[in-house]
Design a protein around this motif. Sequence first.
Motif, short mmCIF file in Angstrom:
data_model
loop_
_atom_site.label_atom_id
_atom_site.label_comp_id
_atom_site.label_asym_id
_atom_site.label_seq_id
_atom_site.Cartn_x
_atom_site.Cartn_y
_atom_site.Cartn_z
N GLN A 32 24.06 42.20 68.15
CA GLN A 32 23.16 42.41 67.01
C GLN A 32 23.91 42.94 65.80
OE1 GLN A 32 19.69 41.68 66.74
NE2 GLN A 32 20.38 41.93 64.63
N GLU B 204 25.73 40.17 64.22
CA GLU B 204 24.78 39.33 63.49
C GLU B 204 24.45 39.93 62.13
OE1 GLU B 204 21.33 38.13 65.72
OE2 GLU B 204 22.47 37.94 67.57
N ASP B 205 24.21 41.24 62.10
CA ASP B 205 23.88 41.91 60.84
C ASP B 205 25.03 41.79 59.83
OD1 ASP B 205 21.48 42.67 61.95
OD2 ASP B 205 22.14 44.70 62.46
N ALA C 17 22.24 45.06 72.29
CA ALA C 17 22.22 46.32 71.56
C ALA C 17 21.69 47.48 72.41
CB ALA C 17 21.38 46.18 70.29
#
Length: 252
Positions: free
Chosen positions: A222, A225-226, A158
């Motif tokens: 990231q 993933e979220d 990120a």
Amino acid sequence: MGVSTALAETWVRRWERQQERYAVDREERFAVIADLVERVTRGQRSPLVVDLGSGPGSLAVRLVARIPSARIVAVDIDPLLLELGRTHAPQAARYVEALIGGEDWIAALGLDRPVDAAVSTTALHYPEPERLRAIYRELAGVLRPGGVLVNGDHLAPADPAIAALATAVGHCRTRRQGAGDGEDWAGWWAEVRRVPEFAELLAARAARTAPGSGDGNGLSAQHHEDLLREAGFRHVGVVWRCGASAVLVAVR
């Protein structure tokens, strides 16, 4: 004019070579994905696996070599790549033409039971975030409890500065391995257009809705993933990385 086995083998071999330019440690990434699927499906008689954005079956061929009893459904929007897969490796998968995230795409897969694993390499960096969120929800809906989504792709960290360093490391590794030499994506497609046997398939390809444009959505690992957690996956994380190339796993 049909596609012969010899013709398909030639163009799949060239496809494999040019793809090495774009995926750092491509074979290792394939092996990691196979390791994960093998572990999650251990003890099952006939694991059901969906290969998202399968192309000519590169990942499917490697998975069925590792897990011969697996039933693999390979889905892609590109009729030429699918035909190369059907001709070159018909035993590896059942090939389905559908746009991932398109209308009724899950129904087009013809699934007869919950899926044990959904796998992807370089297909899920195309959809925009909202569409990708919907795709993840749909996949969560067809995976069995404990089933996995395994995504091998360009999934940068990120932090922009770290992402730039990771990308540089990957480029260095690719050069050392000589994987950046030879034919590239544009060159492969330019040469394909010179093959008379591919004319009808290329015409069909031109009529299809493209899965994305440019370099993709640019989402970090990231961010993926979220989105996966929002879609209902219980455990999510990167389990392998080389430069910006990573394998992300989400457990249903």
